[in-house]
Design a protein around this motif. Structure first.
Motif, short mmCIF file in Angstrom:
data_model
loop_
_atom_site.label_atom_id
_atom_site.label_comp_id
_atom_site.label_asym_id
_atom_site.label_seq_id
_atom_site.Cartn_x
_atom_site.Cartn_y
_atom_site.Cartn_z
N VAL A 159 0.86 -1.21 0.01
CA VAL A 159 0.09 0.01 -0.12
C VAL A 159 0.88 1.11 0.08
N LEU A 160 1.78 1.21 0.91
CA LEU A 160 2.75 2.61 0.94
C LEU A 160 3.52 2.57 -0.32
N ALA A 161 3.94 1.68 -0.98
CA ALA A 161 4.74 1.43 -2.32
C ALA A 161 3.68 2.36 -3.50
N LEU A 162 2.42 1.71 -3.32
CA LEU A 162 1.47 2.44 -4.42
C LEU A 162 1.11 3.85 -4.12
N LEU A 163 1.00 4.29 -2.84
CA LEU A 163 0.76 5.58 -2.55
C LEU A 163 1.89 6.61 -2.73
N CYS A 164 3.18 5.98 -2.74
CA CYS A 164 4.32 6.67 -3.05
C CYS A 164 4.78 6.78 -4.36
N ALA A 165 3.99 5.96 -5.21
CA ALA A 165 4.63 5.80 -6.77
C ALA A 165 4.61 7.34 -7.58
N ALA A 166 3.71 8.00 -7.31
CA ALA A 166 3.57 9.20 -8.06
C ALA A 166 4.73 10.34 -7.68
N ARG A 167 4.75 10.56 -6.40
CA ARG A 167 5.89 11.57 -6.01
C ARG A 167 6.99 11.15 -5.69
N ARG A 168 7.18 9.85 -5.17
CA ARG A 168 8.48 9.16 -4.72
C ARG A 168 8.86 7.67 -5.54
N PRO A 169 8.91 7.80 -6.75
CA PRO A 169 8.87 6.66 -7.49
C PRO A 169 10.25 5.54 -6.89
N ARG A 170 11.33 6.19 -6.61
CA ARG A 170 12.36 5.39 -6.21
C ARG A 170 12.09 4.79 -4.75
N THR A 171 11.41 5.63 -3.86
CA THR A 171 10.83 5.03 -2.50
C THR A 171 9.93 3.98 -2.69
N ALA A 172 9.02 4.11 -3.83
CA ALA A 172 8.00 2.97 -3.94
C ALA A 172 8.57 1.81 -4.60
N GLY A 173 9.70 1.92 -5.44
CA GLY A 173 10.57 0.83 -5.85
C GLY A 173 11.01 0.04 -4.71
N VAL A 174 11.68 0.65 -3.78
CA VAL A 174 12.09 -0.06 -2.53
C VAL A 174 11.38 -0.71 -1.72
N LEU A 175 10.20 0.04 -1.45
CA LEU A 175 9.13 -0.77 -0.59
C LEU A 175 8.43 -1.99 -1.40
N ALA A 176 8.36 -1.89 -2.88
CA ALA A 176 7.83 -3.00 -3.26
C ALA A 176 8.81 -4.15 -3.57
N ALA A 177 9.93 -3.79 -3.60
CA ALA A 177 10.90 -5.03 -3.69
C ALA A 177 11.10 -5.57 -2.09
N VAL A 178 11.22 -4.82 -1.10
CA VAL A 178 11.10 -5.57 0.26
C VAL A 178 9.88 -6.44 0.38
N GLY A 179 8.78 -5.88 -0.03
CA GLY A 179 7.26 -6.53 -0.01
C GLY A 179 7.60 -7.85 -0.76
N ALA A 180 8.22 -7.73 -2.04
CA ALA A 180 8.26 -8.92 -2.97
C ALA A 180 9.28 -10.11 -2.19
N LEU A 181 10.22 -9.80 -1.51
CA LEU A 181 11.24 -10.51 -0.88
C LEU A 181 10.52 -11.11 0.47
N VAL A 182 9.38 -10.55 0.92
CA VAL A 182 8.73 -11.01 1.93
C VAL A 182 7.70 -12.24 1.74
N LYS A 183 6.98 -11.71 0.61
CA LYS A 183 5.78 -12.59 0.27
C LYS A 183 5.33 -12.47 -1.36
N LEU A 184 6.40 -12.19 -2.21
CA LEU A 184 6.01 -12.35 -3.51
C LEU A 184 5.39 -11.24 -4.31
N TRP A 185 3.87 -11.12 -3.85
CA TRP A 185 2.92 -10.53 -4.76
C TRP A 185 3.03 -9.02 -4.65
N PRO A 186 3.58 -8.41 -3.78
CA PRO A 186 3.80 -6.85 -3.62
C PRO A 186 4.67 -6.56 -5.04
N ALA A 187 5.49 -7.40 -5.67
CA ALA A 187 6.00 -6.83 -6.99
C ALA A 187 5.08 -6.48 -8.03
#
Length: 438
Positions: free
Chosen positions: A166-194
């Motif tokens: 959720v935080l990755a999606l909400l950051c995507a427009a204004r902070r795309p790099r932060t969104a990428g980091v959050l999504a990557a961490v989520g994906a390494l926890v349970k795949l689907w956040p990628a």
């Protein structure tokens, strides 16, 4: 000359003040609702097993399984020989984190962190929804929809994973790099956040978001490889999973058993699964459906020409719905993911996912009816239990169809507004030229 003093004109609040007042009232109501509903969820969790709603022991997974893994992870390795360990490597730090809270038992720390993740999602949705042009409906769906799953969310670590997505999606427009980091961490926890990065607009935004995600994933994997052994041992357990009784394929097998087929229900890989004839074929069909869903999403990505602020949200919900419906396993906690993504969609007025979000909310309520309330009926494959799971899965299948239709129409068929044809308009008369006085 006398001057008449008129009484001052009464001041009425303008539209802006009324809107701000409504927003503050809604935020206050959401805060009160969050506190009240989470108190009820905590009460149910505390009484779990003594006066259970249906099948008890929901908290047992934290008390026994997670705590057992915690002991193994503290030794610097993953539970390689445990068939129940089916999670990517970053799940290790998440399961270790409750032991870092001073003065709390492992179970208490786990629940505290789950509540913290829940509050973070609610606050982020409320903050974004309170902005001009956005909506608080997303925060309302999360605050009011999560308790439909009773106390299940507090006894699973899916709340933490959903918070990252959720935080990755909400950051995507204004902070795309932060969104990428959050999504990557989520994906390494349970795949689907990628999948949260699927709908990022092509071009600079995609390069920034996906690039930071790959860099963050590589860096985190290097750190985890230095701390833990057997980093990818979970893949072996994932490949051996069968067809869970609550999945869409499991519903087909349940009706086949009711029709007289010699199918059995056994506890395997941490879930109740079907064994017997046709199970292999249904599992292969599920994998094929997942592949077709992946191809459909790639087709949308290639064909999409129109992006709005809601497109990344809508694409994420559609993608996770597709992979959930076609999966061999649909656990009750999967609805936490869908509720979080649906809530993000509803923060935008441009979303195409309102029908899908309504169906996901209804599916969460029916999920609770199947587990834990009537789970003994579901495990026994009675007509009652099978029909409950069938209704839930029908809601999810309908949701994914409506979600896909909305995503395709908004991204592929929609386009910029047509230009007005000015050829047939009457000429605009020019103002007369002023004449210079003599």
């Amino acid at each position: 000359m006398t001057t008449t003093l008129l009484p001052p004109r009464p001041e009425f609040p303008g539209p802006g003040r009324r809107t701000a007042a409504r927003t503050l009232f809604t935020l206050a109501a959401l805060g009160v609702t969050w506190v009240a509903t989470r108190a009820v969820m905590l009460l149910l969790l505390a009484r779990d097993g003594r006066h259970p709603l249906g099948v008890g022991g929901i908290a047992r997974e934290v008390h026994t399984l997670y705590f057992h893994w915690y002991g193994v992870l503290r030794q610097g390795g993953f539970p390689l020989d445990d068939p129940l360990w089916q999670y990517p490597p970053a799940a290790g730090p998440v399961l270790l984190s409750p032991g870092l809270l001073p003065g709390l038992s492992y179970f208490q720390g786990f629940v505290a962190l789950a509540l913290l993740a829940d509050a973070a999602v609610a606050c982020a949705l409320a903050r974004v929804g309170a902005r001009p042009g956005r909506r608080l409906a997303g925060a309302a769906l999360w605050v009011g929809g999560l308790p439909l799953l009773l106390h299940i969310p507090l006894a699973r670590y899916d709340l933490q994973v959903t918070a990252l997505a959720v935080l990755a999606l909400l950051c995507a427009a204004r902070r795309p790099r932060t969104a990428g980091v959050l999504a990557a961490v989520g994906a390494l926890v349970k795949l689907w956040p990628a999948l949260a990065l699927l709908g990022v607009e092509r071009g600079r935004a995609t390069r920034a978001t996906w690039g930071s995600a790959l860099a963050a994933a590589a860096a985190l994997l290097l750190v985890l490889a230095a701390v833990f052994d057997h980093l990818f041992g979970f893949l072996r357990q994932q490949g051996g999973r069968g067809v869970q009784i609550e999945s869409v394929g499991g519903t087909v097998l349940a009706f086949a058993r009711l029709a007289g087929q010699p199918l059995r229900v056994e506890y395997r890989f941490g879930a109740m699964e079907f064994t017997g004839p046709y199970v292999g074929a249904v599992a292969q069909a599920s994998l094929l459906a997942t592949g077709l869903g992946c191809a459909a999403l790639l087709l949308w990505r290639v064909r999409a020409r129109h992006w709005t602020e809601a497109t990344p949200f809508d694409a994420a919900l559609c993608a996770v719905l597709l992979f959930t419906v076609t999966s061999r396993v649909i656990s009750p906690q999967y609805l936490i993911w869908l509720l979080g993504l649906a809530a993000v969609c509803l923060t935008s007025r441009a979303t195409s996912q309102r029908p899908a979000a309504a169906l996901v909310t209804a599916a969460a309520a029916v999920t609770t009816l199947g587990y834990p309330l009537l789970y003994e009926e579901v495990m026994a494959v009675t007509w009652t239990g099978t029909c409950v799971v069938c209704v839930r899965n029908a809601l999810l299948v309908t949701a994914v169809l409506l979600s896909w239709r909305g995503l395709w129409r908004s991204g592929v068929q929609a386009g910029p507004p047509p230009r007005a044809d000015l050829r047939h308009l009457p000429p605009v008369p020019l103002p007369p030229t002023p004449t210079k006085p003599h």
